[in-house]
Design a protein around this motif. Structure first.
Motif, PDB file in Angstrom:
ATOM      1  N   THR A  63      43.865  33.068  38.012  1.00 30.51           N
ATOM      2  CA  THR A  63      43.149  31.936  38.086  1.00 30.51           C
ATOM      3  C   THR A  63      42.087  31.602  36.856  1.00 30.51           C
ATOM      4  O   THR A  63      41.401  30.688  36.851  1.00 30.51           O
ATOM      5  CB  THR A  63      41.742  32.311  39.002  1.00 30.51           C
ATOM      6  OG1 THR A  63      41.499  33.897  38.772  1.00 30.51           O
ATOM      7  CG2 THR A  63      42.524  32.709  40.500  1.00 30.51           C
ATOM      8  N   GLU A  64      42.233  32.462  35.926  1.00 26.82           N
ATOM      9  CA  GLU A  64      41.446  32.274  34.613  1.00 26.82           C
ATOM     10  C   GLU A  64      42.236  33.129  33.431  1.00 26.82           C
ATOM     11  O   GLU A  64      42.768  34.005  33.455  1.00 26.82           O
ATOM     12  CB  GLU A  64      40.113  33.009  34.803  1.00 26.82           C
ATOM     13  CG  GLU A  64      39.003  32.087  34.064  1.00 26.82           C
ATOM     14  CD  GLU A  64      37.800  32.758  34.507  1.00 26.82           C
ATOM     15  OE1 GLU A  64      37.019  33.151  33.429  1.00 26.82           O
ATOM     16  OE2 GLU A  64      37.187  33.410  35.592  1.00 26.82           O
ATOM     17  N   GLN A  73      42.286  36.605  34.566  1.00 30.61           N
ATOM     18  CA  GLN A  73      41.629  37.081  36.071  1.00 30.61           C
ATOM     19  C   GLN A  73      42.464  36.564  36.873  1.00 30.61           C
ATOM     20  O   GLN A  73      43.116  35.450  36.809  1.00 30.61           O
ATOM     21  CB  GLN A  73      40.301  36.225  36.034  1.00 30.61           C
ATOM     22  CG  GLN A  73      39.548  36.440  37.512  1.00 30.61           C
ATOM     23  CD  GLN A  73      39.095  37.715  37.672  1.00 30.61           C
ATOM     24  OE1 GLN A  73      38.371  38.220  36.741  1.00 30.61           O
ATOM     25  NE2 GLN A  73      39.355  38.390  38.889  1.00 30.61           N
ATOM     26  N   THR A  74      42.927  37.349  37.906  1.00 27.22           N
ATOM     27  CA  THR A  74      43.930  36.811  38.783  1.00 27.22           C
ATOM     28  C   THR A  74      43.304  37.273  40.482  1.00 27.22           C
ATOM     29  O   THR A  74      42.211  37.698  40.514  1.00 27.22           O
ATOM     30  CB  THR A  74      45.241  37.797  38.818  1.00 27.22           C
ATOM     31  OG1 THR A  74      45.066  38.874  39.392  1.00 27.22           O
ATOM     32  CG2 THR A  74      45.805  37.967  37.270  1.00 27.22           C
ATOM     33  N   SER A  75      44.268  36.598  41.367  1.00 23.34           N
ATOM     34  CA  SER A  75      43.884  36.955  42.537  1.00 23.34           C
ATOM     35  C   SER A  75      43.881  38.453  42.991  1.00 23.34           C
ATOM     36  O   SER A  75      43.372  38.930  44.196  1.00 23.34           O
ATOM     37  CB  SER A  75      44.857  36.234  43.440  1.00 23.34           C
ATOM     38  OG  SER A  75      46.166  36.388  43.448  1.00 23.34           O
ATOM     39  N   LEU A 124      41.057  34.557  30.126  1.00 21.25           N
ATOM     40  CA  LEU A 124      40.010  35.041  29.358  1.00 21.25           C
ATOM     41  C   LEU A 124      39.961  34.828  27.845  1.00 21.25           C
ATOM     42  O   LEU A 124      40.947  35.420  27.146  1.00 21.25           O
ATOM     43  CB  LEU A 124      39.623  36.374  29.795  1.00 21.25           C
ATOM     44  CG  LEU A 124      39.560  36.641  31.346  1.00 21.25           C
ATOM     45  CD1 LEU A 124      39.514  38.150  31.507  1.00 21.25           C
ATOM     46  CD2 LEU A 124      38.457  35.856  31.940  1.00 21.25           C
ATOM     47  N   GLY A 147      42.768  40.555  40.622  1.00 20.07           N
ATOM     48  CA  GLY A 147      41.814  41.328  39.871  1.00 20.07           C
ATOM     49  C   GLY A 147      41.902  41.117  38.245  1.00 20.07           C
ATOM     50  O   GLY A 147      42.816  40.225  38.175  1.00 20.07           O
ATOM     51  N   LYS A 148      41.062  41.746  37.568  1.00 20.33           N
ATOM     52  CA  LYS A 148      40.998  41.048  36.163  1.00 20.33           C
ATOM     53  C   LYS A 148      41.939  42.513  35.239  1.00 20.33           C
ATOM     54  O   LYS A 148      41.924  43.657  35.649  1.00 20.33           O
ATOM     55  CB  LYS A 148      39.452  41.531  35.810  1.00 20.33           C
ATOM     56  CG  LYS A 148      39.286  40.862  34.427  1.00 20.33           C
ATOM     57  CD  LYS A 148      37.993  41.296  33.899  1.00 20.33           C
ATOM     58  CE  LYS A 148      37.035  40.055  34.219  1.00 20.33           C
ATOM     59  NZ  LYS A 148      35.731  40.499  33.554  1.00 20.33           N
TER      60      LYS A 148
END
Lengths: 380, 445
Positions: A171-172, A184-186, A174, A188-189
């Protein structure tokens, strides 16, 4: 969980090869995929490992090395993915001058391209339409079962201390001070100083998450699968138009046919090239053209039943060269994407280039032609 | 023109009602005779009250507004202008037909569950045994075990017995489960004479019936029978054996949703996770000018199919739907729901398997191979498992095994099968095999 040295996004064959190559170089690698192993373009691939369809230039250099690395990977991982140097046969229907010129040019660059006359051609492929009177035989062309290959490569990575997390959507990405530090994933990071974007047709999206840019677009390709048939076809056989199509930037539908048999007896007919968005619409006309072209190569196929057809999306860049290297703007973000219809074949070579660059060791070729920076420069 | 695909009860009812409003209808069907799998042969073996079919078949043959195309395999469909074109094979030649409106009544086929020995000769589906009898006058064997679950076992077993076979019925569920659906029984009193018809036939023909049991193995004519729970898990293994030269085993039906899928009609999951089409009050599919009726919108039998077909035909003709018809469909749907409740197919069948049991018969993939594709290679759904093992890639294109493979993968990963996986597994771009020569010759212009 121990923090990895590198994160590979994408568990297709490109990501899997990268993960293995980095693991073998001593890095601890985490592989992430939004689906499971081989759930993207790899799962729709024919398993082509071709040198025959490449014009002399950086892509051919990569293809030649990559082809050898496939066999090294088989030594390393095990003989689990039906790797076979079955050879390719390219034929010309009418005028063979373009094909012969390409073959002689390829020979100068290390490709084994053997011109074959009528008798030899039909000896190689006894069921080929009699109107074909010359062709080129490429013994280096090979084939594998790409889904099994990715799965066994990932399994080896895990056995050597790496990790694989499936169903985790990024999702992100970093980034701090133009340096990537994790994702960042669905699920966790995850933190690592190196992130490798091996997401094929979705590579542009990942690049954008990092604040960068990568002009990768999808191109639809169909594959027809027949019922199991007797072994009519011994090699990968295709019309020489195919070579012209690969470098085409024409957005209109062009079909050209690669026909081959598989170990299970089914015959695969592939390689329609059409540039579209991510819509999965079927097109009966494409099926018809592929069938017509396949039967014009091999009339014996007229009575073979078509069982199914499927399509996948090939990721490609505007100049039709793969994108392999570090991002132009974000340090630590590496891309291995945009291999178009050649991702299976070019995967281990691309992985070697990235590993060599990350480790700062000399590589087998100058990879600047594949640099993501080339698009940034084109803009200026 | 309205094209009706399928000439079973739903298709015949649709054609009849649309023609009654003055519409031109073409019914296209794969068989030489109308009636579908259920009514195709008007002989005494067809089952209870199958003489209802006479009116409909008469209409099909005599009504000048209705054209009947027989022996036609529709292999693909395309949108064409504001209508649709169906591409079909007839006698080895490809033909095309187009129309403004389509009513799909593509029916269903037997659902199969694997057990050790299910791919050996002598094992078939009840539908297969019925087709042999109706179509070719062949009684499948001398001694036949009809097993599985559902009311369809009754007409098959009694027809086989009437034609001289020694028949035994092994039904997995208890008849007491009907007590769960009192309203459905109350609103469908017509089902009682049907039940009496079959019970008296069973008594007269001396058919042995057992409940709460299933065939869990078949080797060289020996049938292994186990006691099973309502979710089909084993209560007591191999409680007895029987000898039979044929085992006809079926676990209800799966709708044929291929053609509607090609046309982009939205699918959904029935309560028992069977993939069906989503339709509105008038049997309209999600795609404009397409109606769907019969088993493809939920397994419910001929009565429900007739009601749905009639509604679809009237709606396609632009007519108002009488309340009586809506009520009839309601009561028949209630009964269909009761069937699901009375004859559930749980995942307990997986206990019957051994490592070597074949799960995909076309590609000869064993249960063990599917489990290994999950445990060793990281497959997490049927699609990935299929790419690794080839399960579901053969001649039947997963029609027989894909649901079973999904369930087996799900129990191995200990996750439920997702809605998307169920829907995706029914997605097939080609509705029937076509030769490459015929396909290529069809290029436009």
């Amino acid at each position: 969980m121990k923090s990895p040295d590198a994160i590979v996004i994408g568990a297709g064959i490109v990501g899997a090869s990268c993960a293995l190559s980095l693991t073998n170089a001593g890095l601890n690698v985490l592989v992430i995929d939004r689906g499971s192993v081989s759930s993207g373009t790899t799962g729709a691939g024919e398993g082509n490992i071709l040198v025959s369809d490449k014009d002399p230039g950086p892509e051919l250099t990569l293809a030649l090395r990559s082809r050898d690395l496939w066999f090294e990977m088989q030594e390393d991982v095990g003989d689990y993915f039906e790797l076979e140097a079955k050879g390719g046969v390219v034929v010309a229907r009418h005028d063979d001058s373009a094909l012969m010129k390409l073959a002689s040019h390829q020979r100068e660059h290390g490709v084994d391209a053997q011109v074959v006359g009528q008798a030899e051609l039909h000896n190689l492929e006894p069921y080929l339409h009699p109107e074909f009177h010359s062709g080129v035989f490429y013994p280096q062309d090979a084939q594998c079962q790409p889904m099994l290959a990715a799965a066994h490569v990932i399994r080896t990575v895990i056995a050597r201390g790496g990790q694989f997390i499936s169903q985790a959507k990024v999702t992100e990405v970093l980034v701090k001070d133009s340096q990537v530090y994790g994702i960042q994933t669905s699920k966790g990071k995850f933190l690592a100083p190196i992130v490798i974007n091996a997401t094929g047709t979705w590579a542009g999206e990942i690049a954008r998450m990092a604040g960068s840019d990568l002009p990768i677009a999808p191109r639809r390709g169909f594959i027809l699968v027949t019922e199991p048939a007797p072994q009519y076809i011994s090699h990968k056989v295709y019309d020489s138009d195919y070579v012209a199509n690969v470098a085409s930037s024409d957005a209109d539908l062009q079909t050209s046919t690669v026909v081959e048999g598989t170990r299970s007896g089914t015959i695969l007919i592939g390689a329609s090239r059409e540039r579209v968005g991510f819509d999965g619409s079927k097109n009966v006309e494409i099926l018809r053209k592929l069938a017509a072209q396949a039967t014009s190569l091999f009339p014996v196929l007229r009575d073979v039943q078509l069982l199914r057809a499927y399509h996948g999306f090939r990721p490609y860049a505007p100049d039709h060269l793969p994108v392999v290297g570090e991002d132009a703007q974000v340090k630590g973000l590496w891309h291995s994407a945009g291999h178009e219809g050649a991702g299976i074949g070019l995967a281990p070579g691309s992985a070697a280039l990235i590993t060599d660059e990350i480790l700062g060791r000399p590589s087998f070729m100058d990879a600047s032609a594949f640099s993501p920076a080339r698009f940034a420069m084109a803009k200026v | 023109m309205i094209i009706v695909v399928g000439a079973g009860p739903a298709g015949l009812a649709a054609a009849k009602s649309a023609a009654s409003k003055g519409c031109h209808v073409t019914v296209i069907d794969s068989q030489a005779r109308g009636g579908g799998q259920y009514w195709r042969h008007q002989t005494e073996v067809s089952g209870y009250k199958s003489n209802r079919s006479i009116d409909y078949l008469h209409e099909l043959q005599q009504n000048i507004l209705i054209t009947h195309i027989t022996g036609a395999q529709v292999w693909s469909a395309e949108k064409l202008g504001d209508g649709y074109q169906l591409n079909y094979l007839q006698g080895g030649v490809e033909k095309k037909i187009s129309g403004q409106k389509i009513i799909l009544t593509t029916g269903a086929y037997d659902r199969t569950l694997p057990f050790p020995g299910w791919t050996t000769s002598g094992v078939m589906t009840p539908g297969g045994a019925q087709s042999l009898l109706k179509g070719h006058g062949v009684v499948a064997g001398k001694t036949i075990v009809v097993s599985g679950t559902g009311p369809f076992l009754l007409p098959v077993a009694t027809a086989l017995a009437k034609n001289g076979a020694r028949v035994e019925i092994i039904e997995a569920q208890s008849p007491l489960r009907w007590a769960l659906s009192p309203l459905a029984l109350l609103l469908n009193p017509g089902k009682f004479p049907e039940l009496i018809h079959y019970v008296s036939a069973i008594l007269r023909l001396k058919i042995k019936v057992s409940f709460g049991s299933a065939v869990t193995g078949y080797h060289n004519g020996e049938v292994n029978i186990s006691k099973v729970r309502s979710n089909l898990s084993i209560r007591k293994k191999n409680v007895r054996s029987a000898t039979a030269d044929v085992v006809a085993t079926g676990w209800g039906f799966l709708p044929d949703v291929t053609l509607g899928g090609i046309l982009g009609c939205a699918q959904t999951l029935d309560r028992d996770e069977t993939v069906i089409f989503a339709v509105d009050r008038e049997q309209r599919a999600s795609v404009q000018n397409i109606w769907i009726a019969g088993e493809a919108t939920g397994i419910g039998g001929a009565d429900l199919a007739l009601a749905e077909g009639a509604i679809a035909g009237l709606s396609a003709a632009g007519s108002r739907i009488p309340m009586a018809l809506i009520w009839k469909r309601f009561t028949k749907r209630l009964f269909a729901r009761a069937l699901q409740r009375s004859y559930p197919v749980g995942a307990g069948w997986q206990q019957w398997l051994t490592d070597e049991t074949v799960i995909c018969r076309c590609e000869e993939v064993s249960c063990q191979e599917v489990i290994e594709s999950v445990q060793e290679l990281g497959a997490e759904d049927a699609r990935t498992s299929k790419l690794f093992t080839r399960a579901g890639m053969g001649l039947c294109q997963g029609r027989v095994c894909s649901r079973n493979v999904s369930d087996l993968v799900a129990s191995t990963t200990k996750c439920a099968v997702s809605r998307n996986e169920r829907l995706a597994a029914s997605n097939r771009p080609i509705a029937a095999p076509i030769s490459l020569g015929v396909l290529g010759d069809g290029i436009a212009g």
